[in-house]
Write an enzyme that holds these catalytic residues in place. Structure first.
Site, PDB file in Angstrom:
ATOM      1  N   CYS A 186     -22.535  -9.161   2.163  1.00 48.25           N
ATOM      2  CA  CYS A 186     -21.788  -7.910   2.360  1.00 48.25           C
ATOM      3  C   CYS A 186     -22.559  -6.715   1.795  1.00 48.25           C
ATOM      4  N   CYS A 218     -24.221 -15.568  -2.653  1.00 49.97           N
ATOM      5  CA  CYS A 218     -24.194 -14.770  -1.416  1.00 49.97           C
ATOM      6  C   CYS A 218     -24.233 -13.272  -1.730  1.00 49.97           C
ATOM      7  N   CYS A 230     -13.960   0.682   8.811  1.00 51.65           N
ATOM      8  CA  CYS A 230     -15.201  -0.077   8.981  1.00 51.65           C
ATOM      9  C   CYS A 230     -14.917  -1.518   8.565  1.00 51.65           C
ATOM     10  N   CYS A 247     -17.871 -16.675  -4.163  1.00 54.89           N
ATOM     11  CA  CYS A 247     -18.954 -15.859  -3.590  1.00 54.89           C
ATOM     12  C   CYS A 247     -20.311 -16.492  -3.883  1.00 54.89           C
ATOM     13  N   CYS A 298     -18.271   4.950   1.384  1.00 57.92           N
ATOM     14  CA  CYS A 298     -17.700   3.948   2.295  1.00 57.92           C
ATOM     15  C   CYS A 298     -17.192   4.617   3.579  1.00 57.92           C
ATOM     16  N   CYS A 330     -19.131 -11.797   6.293  1.00 57.62           N
ATOM     17  CA  CYS A 330     -18.737 -12.723   5.223  1.00 57.62           C
ATOM     18  C   CYS A 330     -18.593 -14.148   5.774  1.00 57.62           C
ATOM     19  N   CYS A 346     -23.777  -3.519   4.419  1.00 57.32           N
ATOM     20  CA  CYS A 346     -23.068  -2.227   4.384  1.00 57.32           C
ATOM     21  C   CYS A 346     -23.986  -1.103   4.879  1.00 57.32           C
ATOM     22  N   ASP A 372       0.831  -1.201   0.000  1.00 48.69           N
ATOM     23  CA  ASP A 372       0.000   0.000   0.000  1.00 48.69           C
ATOM     24  C   ASP A 372       0.869   1.256   0.000  1.00 48.69           C
TER      25      ASP A 372
HETATM   26  C1  B12 Z   1      -8.070   2.954  -2.410  1.00 50.81           C
HETATM   27  C2  B12 Z   1      -8.132   1.906  -1.318  1.00 50.81           C
HETATM   28  C3  B12 Z   1      -9.223   1.931  -0.449  1.00 50.81           C
HETATM   29  C4  B12 Z   1     -10.438   2.822  -0.692  1.00 50.81           C
HETATM   30  C5  B12 Z   1     -11.268   2.214  -1.855  1.00 50.81           C
HETATM   31  C6  B12 Z   1     -11.475   0.694  -1.721  1.00 50.81           C
HETATM   32  C7  B12 Z   1     -11.589  -0.035  -3.045  1.00 50.81           C
HETATM   33  N1  B12 Z   1     -12.366  -1.077  -3.094  1.00 50.81           N
HETATM   34  O1  B12 Z   1     -10.957   0.361  -4.008  1.00 50.81           O
HETATM   35  C8  B12 Z   1     -11.116   2.815   0.699  1.00 50.81           C
HETATM   36  C9  B12 Z   1     -10.615   3.998   1.513  1.00 50.81           C
HETATM   37  C10 B12 Z   1     -12.647   2.844   0.685  1.00 50.81           C
HETATM   38  C11 B12 Z   1     -10.544   1.526   1.296  1.00 50.81           C
HETATM   39  C12 B12 Z   1     -11.155   0.835   2.299  1.00 50.81           C
HETATM   40  C13 B12 Z   1     -10.662  -0.338   2.845  1.00 50.81           C
HETATM   41  N2  B12 Z   1      -9.446  -0.878   2.631  1.00 50.81           N
HETATM   42 CO1  B12 Z   1      -8.232  -0.231   1.245  1.00 50.81          CO
HETATM   43  N3  B12 Z   1      -7.040   0.124  -0.168  1.00 50.81           N
HETATM   44  C14 B12 Z   1      -7.104   0.942  -1.169  1.00 50.81           C
HETATM   45  C15 B12 Z   1      -5.883   0.767  -2.099  1.00 50.81           C
HETATM   46  C16 B12 Z   1      -4.887   1.892  -1.810  1.00 50.81           C
HETATM   47  C17 B12 Z   1      -6.200   0.732  -3.594  1.00 50.81           C
HETATM   48  C18 B12 Z   1      -7.388  -0.170  -3.985  1.00 50.81           C
HETATM   49  C19 B12 Z   1      -7.707  -0.061  -5.465  1.00 50.81           C
HETATM   50  O2  B12 Z   1      -6.867  -0.339  -6.291  1.00 50.81           O
HETATM   51  N4  B12 Z   1      -8.917   0.419  -5.815  1.00 50.81           N
HETATM   52  C20 B12 Z   1      -9.300   0.588  -7.192  1.00 50.81           C
HETATM   53  C21 B12 Z   1     -10.683  -0.036  -7.439  1.00 50.81           C
HETATM   54  C22 B12 Z   1     -11.069   0.104  -8.907  1.00 50.81           C
HETATM   55  O3  B12 Z   1     -10.544  -1.405  -7.120  1.00 50.81           O
HETATM   56  P1  B12 Z   1     -11.725  -2.302  -6.569  1.00 50.81           P
HETATM   57  O4  B12 Z   1     -12.834  -1.475  -6.053  1.00 50.81           O
HETATM   58  O5  B12 Z   1     -11.125  -3.312  -5.669  1.00 50.81           O
HETATM   59  O6  B12 Z   1     -12.238  -2.992  -7.920  1.00 50.81           O
HETATM   60  C23 B12 Z   1     -11.600  -4.161  -8.410  1.00 50.81           C
HETATM   61  C24 B12 Z   1     -12.557  -5.342  -8.505  1.00 50.81           C
HETATM   62  O7  B12 Z   1     -13.657  -5.232  -7.633  1.00 50.81           O
HETATM   63  C25 B12 Z   1     -12.867  -5.422  -9.951  1.00 50.81           C
HETATM   64  N5  B12 Z   1     -14.066  -4.697 -10.392  1.00 50.81           N
HETATM   65  C26 B12 Z   1     -14.323  -3.393 -10.315  1.00 50.81           C
HETATM   66  N6  B12 Z   1     -15.479  -3.092 -10.904  1.00 50.81           N
HETATM   67  C27 B12 Z   1     -15.986  -4.245 -11.367  1.00 50.81           C
HETATM   68  C28 B12 Z   1     -17.149  -4.496 -12.066  1.00 50.81           C
HETATM   69  C29 B12 Z   1     -17.440  -5.810 -12.410  1.00 50.81           C
HETATM   70  C30 B12 Z   1     -18.696  -6.064 -13.148  1.00 50.81           C
HETATM   71  C31 B12 Z   1     -16.549  -6.865 -12.061  1.00 50.81           C
HETATM   72  C32 B12 Z   1     -16.869  -8.268 -12.387  1.00 50.81           C
HETATM   73  C33 B12 Z   1     -15.369  -6.566 -11.369  1.00 50.81           C
HETATM   74  C34 B12 Z   1     -15.098  -5.272 -11.052  1.00 50.81           C
HETATM   75  O8  B12 Z   1     -11.742  -4.863 -10.638  1.00 50.81           O
HETATM   76  C35 B12 Z   1     -11.168  -3.840  -9.842  1.00 50.81           C
HETATM   77  C36 B12 Z   1      -9.666  -3.803 -10.055  1.00 50.81           C
HETATM   78  O9  B12 Z   1      -9.043  -5.001  -9.610  1.00 50.81           O
HETATM   79  C37 B12 Z   1      -5.345  -0.645  -1.623  1.00 50.81           C
HETATM   80  C38 B12 Z   1      -3.826  -0.798  -1.663  1.00 50.81           C
HETATM   81  C39 B12 Z   1      -3.349  -1.008  -3.076  1.00 50.81           C
HETATM   82  N7  B12 Z   1      -2.349  -0.254  -3.499  1.00 50.81           N
HETATM   83  O10 B12 Z   1      -3.897  -1.844  -3.788  1.00 50.81           O
HETATM   84  C40 B12 Z   1      -5.904  -0.761  -0.167  1.00 50.81           C
HETATM   85  C41 B12 Z   1      -6.405  -2.130   0.286  1.00 50.81           C
HETATM   86  C42 B12 Z   1      -7.308  -2.639  -0.811  1.00 50.81           C
HETATM   87  N8  B12 Z   1      -7.236  -1.814   1.431  1.00 50.81           N
HETATM   88  C43 B12 Z   1      -7.227  -2.713   2.355  1.00 50.81           C
HETATM   89  C44 B12 Z   1      -8.061  -2.703   3.498  1.00 50.81           C
HETATM   90  C45 B12 Z   1      -7.681  -3.642   4.645  1.00 50.81           C
HETATM   91  C46 B12 Z   1      -9.190  -1.859   3.548  1.00 50.81           C
HETATM   92  C47 B12 Z   1     -10.326  -1.894   4.577  1.00 50.81           C
HETATM   93  C48 B12 Z   1     -10.744  -3.295   5.016  1.00 50.81           C
HETATM   94  C49 B12 Z   1      -9.898  -1.045   5.804  1.00 50.81           C
HETATM   95  C50 B12 Z   1     -10.985  -0.847   6.860  1.00 50.81           C
HETATM   96  N9  B12 Z   1     -11.231  -1.839   7.698  1.00 50.81           N
HETATM   97  O11 B12 Z   1     -11.574   0.199   6.926  1.00 50.81           O
HETATM   98  C51 B12 Z   1     -11.465  -1.166   3.801  1.00 50.81           C
HETATM   99  C52 B12 Z   1     -12.355  -2.143   3.011  1.00 50.81           C
HETATM  100  C53 B12 Z   1     -13.439  -1.458   2.239  1.00 50.81           C
HETATM  101  C54 B12 Z   1     -13.889  -2.305   1.053  1.00 50.81           C
HETATM  102  N10 B12 Z   1     -15.093  -2.889   1.126  1.00 50.81           N
HETATM  103  O12 B12 Z   1     -13.158  -2.439   0.072  1.00 50.81           O
HETATM  104  C55 B12 Z   1      -6.304  -3.876   2.001  1.00 50.81           C
HETATM  105  C56 B12 Z   1      -7.181  -5.066   1.559  1.00 50.81           C
HETATM  106  C57 B12 Z   1      -6.641  -6.431   1.957  1.00 50.81           C
HETATM  107  C58 B12 Z   1      -7.569  -7.509   1.430  1.00 50.81           C
HETATM  108  N11 B12 Z   1      -7.671  -8.608   2.151  1.00 50.81           N
HETATM  109  O13 B12 Z   1      -8.192  -7.357   0.405  1.00 50.81           O
HETATM  110  C59 B12 Z   1      -5.422  -3.227   0.839  1.00 50.81           C
HETATM  111  C60 B12 Z   1      -4.994  -4.203  -0.249  1.00 50.81           C
HETATM  112  C61 B12 Z   1      -4.185  -2.624   1.528  1.00 50.81           C
HETATM  113  C62 B12 Z   1      -3.138  -3.693   1.887  1.00 50.81           C
HETATM  114  N12 B12 Z   1      -1.918  -3.572   1.368  1.00 50.81           N
HETATM  115  O14 B12 Z   1      -3.385  -4.622   2.619  1.00 50.81           O
HETATM  116  N13 B12 Z   1      -9.396   1.165   0.671  1.00 50.81           N
HETATM  117  S1  SF4 Z   2     -16.099  -0.984   4.816  1.00 50.27           S
HETATM  118 FE1  SF4 Z   2     -17.206   0.349   3.394  1.00 50.27          FE
HETATM  119  S2  SF4 Z   2     -18.131  -1.121   1.979  1.00 50.27           S
HETATM  120 FE2  SF4 Z   2     -17.584  -2.307   3.793  1.00 50.27          FE
HETATM  121  S3  SF4 Z   2     -19.439  -2.263   5.089  1.00 50.27           S
HETATM  122 FE3  SF4 Z   2     -18.123  -0.560   5.731  1.00 50.27          FE
HETATM  123  S4  SF4 Z   2     -18.947   1.181   4.588  1.00 50.27           S
HETATM  124 FE4  SF4 Z   2     -19.670  -0.648   3.560  1.00 50.27          FE
HETATM  125  S1  SF4 Z   3     -20.114 -11.732   2.094  1.00 53.47           S
HETATM  126 FE1  SF4 Z   3     -18.227 -12.720   1.357  1.00 53.47          FE
HETATM  127  S2  SF4 Z   3     -18.914 -14.542   0.213  1.00 53.47           S
HETATM  128 FE2  SF4 Z   3     -20.695 -13.206   0.487  1.00 53.47          FE
HETATM  129  S3  SF4 Z   3     -20.732 -12.009  -1.410  1.00 53.47           S
HETATM  130 FE3  SF4 Z   3     -19.617 -10.801   0.116  1.00 53.47          FE
HETATM  131  S4  SF4 Z   3     -17.473 -11.328  -0.234  1.00 53.47           S
HETATM  132 FE4  SF4 Z   3     -18.679 -12.888  -1.284  1.00 53.47          FE
END
Ligand code: B12
Ligand code: SF4
Ligand code: SF4
Length: 359
Positions: A207, A204, A254, A201, A227, A261, A211, A147
């Site tokens: 999640c 299910c 959060c 998944c 979020c 999950c 939220c 990160d």
């Molecule tokens: C920006 C960021 C955030 C942002 C945005 C989250 C997000 N989902 O992007 C915010 C601040 C909200 C956040 C929150 C959290 N984060 Co954060 N975050 C990041 C960061 C810096 C980048 C993530 C990223 O690339 N986002 C870009 C978007 C486009 O990605 P995405 O939403 O995941 O979408 C992907 C897929 O879902 C898919 N996709 C997207 N759209 C669609 C549509 C369809 C139809 C399909 C099929 C697929 C698909 O493709 C996308 C690209 O792979 C990473 C570190 C890193 N450099 O990677 C940490 C990281 C993801 N975070 C982490 C953590 C721990 C969290 C939290 C749990 C912290 C907390 N407890 O509050 C929360 C979880 C919230 C959640 N539900 O995701 C960890 C996750 C570890 C893990 N097991 O996955 C990371 C990897 C940091 C680390 N090094 O450990 N985070």
């Molecule tokens: S971490 Fe973000 S996406 Fe996950 S339950 Fe909380 S508000 Fe919703």
């Molecule tokens: S709660 Fe876990 S298993 Fe269920 S849809 Fe979300 S990520 Fe997938």
């Protein structure tokens, strides 16, 4: 980057090296290591769509680097493979999250942030892993991240077989759930790659339903602007009024989408002393931590990821939670003590919170 980029060295058995890397990773405290190539075409499309829709909110760093985030060799020229690693963080000696979330006089801090800042912990271990590789393979091109740079960590880890990106957009696995951090080594070593993980998944939707703010707008799609993790950690300004009551007592991050999950039934506790809760941050009283002065905040969050939000946002977040707490004299007194705070941001959130107790 520790050295020049090198071509495949015919004296190295890369298959055997990959096995050694996985073993060393476990010895260094990672729970799993996998290896992927650098092709992220589909993920790049999703990333660009997400940015195009403005779902990153004010996280400018998500769009600042163009395609370097989705093309590893543009970030570090010569990168051929990514060694992806995961490390569990669920601390064994922490209060029960459901109990803390159910008690509006307490503050909920997300489980990943209770102990030492993970960025430092993971990157140091990855450096050690690189050192072991160099001792066998000779000097090689690499860089360690957790990160800490424009890297699509979840997508790379999914390709490396560490788990799948779930509908909540976190990476999870059927053997360990999702309570782990990710880190990686970009490298020019032509290592054999692992098979990607399969998605489990199924039907299910837990999640999405759990939220509090409806931030998971569709499966696999998160609108960060909604979020709570974004609102309490990344956003520097005013928290949108419509979302404040939905935040409840979550003052830093959060965990709700992960708490519900089903795969997290298989999660493992972290064995890292670094991730144990500090200063009872697993279940502190809101009024107690709201009373910390700036010096106490800085001292008690030293070495923790929480410190990065700064004292003002700390008070802002707790003010919102106090606005959501039951009306009693102690809560109102705590808020009144901050109503003339020097920061307009804090004053505005305190005024909102006091207003909640008038109804
Ligand atoms: C920006 C960021 C955030 C942002 C945005 C989250 C997000 N989902 O992007 C915010 C601040 C909200 C956040 C929150 C959290 N984060 Co954060 N975050 C990041 C960061 C810096 C980048 C993530 C990223 O690339 N986002 C870009 C978007 C486009 O990605 P995405 O939403 O995941 O979408 C992907 C897929 O879902 C898919 N996709 C997207 N759209 C669609 C549509 C369809 C139809 C399909 C099929 C697929 C698909 O493709 C996308 C690209 O792979 C990473 C570190 C890193 N450099 O990677 C940490 C990281 C993801 N975070 C982490 C953590 C721990 C969290 C939290 C749990 C912290 C907390 N407890 O509050 C929360 C979880 C919230 C959640 N539900 O995701 C960890 C996750 C570890 C893990 N097991 O996955 C990371 C990897 C940091 C680390 N090094 O450990 N985070
Ligand atoms: S971490 Fe973000 S996406 Fe996950 S339950 Fe909380 S508000 Fe919703
Ligand atoms: S709660 Fe876990 S298993 Fe269920 S849809 Fe979300 S990520 Fe997938």
């Amino acid at each position: 980057m520790e050295k020049h980029i090198q071509a495949a060295d015919t004296r190295i058995d890369y298959q055997a090296l990959a096995s050694q890397i996985k073993r060393w990773g476990l010895e260094l405290g990672f729970q799993q290591i996998g290896i992927s190539d650098t092709v992220l075409d589909e993920h790049e499309v999703h990333l660009l769509n997400w940015l195009g829709q403005g779902r990153h909110g004010e996280m400018d760093y998500m769009q600042r680097h163009g395609t370097r985030r989705s093309r590893p060799a543009e970030l570090l020229p010569g990168t051929l493979r990514v060694i992806a690693a995961r490390m569990d963080y669920w601390p064994p000696e922490a209060a029960d999250p459901e109990e803390v979330l159910a008690d509006p006089t307490l503050a909920y801090v997300s489980r990943y942030a209770l102990g030492r800042d993970y960025h430092k912990v993971l990157r140091r271990r990855l450096q050690q892993l690189a050192g072991r590789i160099a001792a066998v393979a000779g000097p090689f091109g690499y860089r360690a991240f957790s990160d800490s740079a424009p890297v699509l960590e979840k997508a790379l880890a999914e390709k490396a077989g560490l788990g799948w990106i779930g509908k909540h957009t976190n990476l999870l696995s059927e053997t360990t759930g999702s309570w782990f951090f990710l880190g990686e080594l970009y490298t020019d070593l032509p290592l054999p790659v692992d098979a990607p993980a399969r998605n489990h998944c199924g039907t299910c939707q837990s999640c999405l339903q759990a939220c509090p703010t409806g931030a998971i707008v569709a499966p696999y799609q998160l609108d960060a602007r909604l979020c709570i993790s974004y609102l309490t950690i990344e956003l520097r300004g005013s928290i949108p009024v419509a979302l404040r009551s939905l935040i409840g007592n979550r003052i830093y991050g959060c965990d709700d989408c992960q708490l519900v999950c089903p795969w997290n039934r298989f999660a493992h506790m972290s064995g890292e002393a670094d991730f144990l809760p500090r200063h009872r941050l697993d279940s502190p009283l809101l009024i107690e931590i709201f009373a910390w002065n700036e010096e106490e905040f800085l001292q008690r969050t030293a070495g923790s990821a929480i410190r990065r939000i700064g004292y003002e946002c700390w008070l802002r977040n707790i003010a919102v939670a106090l606005g959501n707490a039951p009306s009693d004299a102690a809560v109102i007194d705590a808020l009144n003590a901050r109503r003339d705070h020097a920061s307009p941001l804090v004053r505005e959130h305190v005024a909102w919170a006091l207003d909640q107790h008038k109804h």
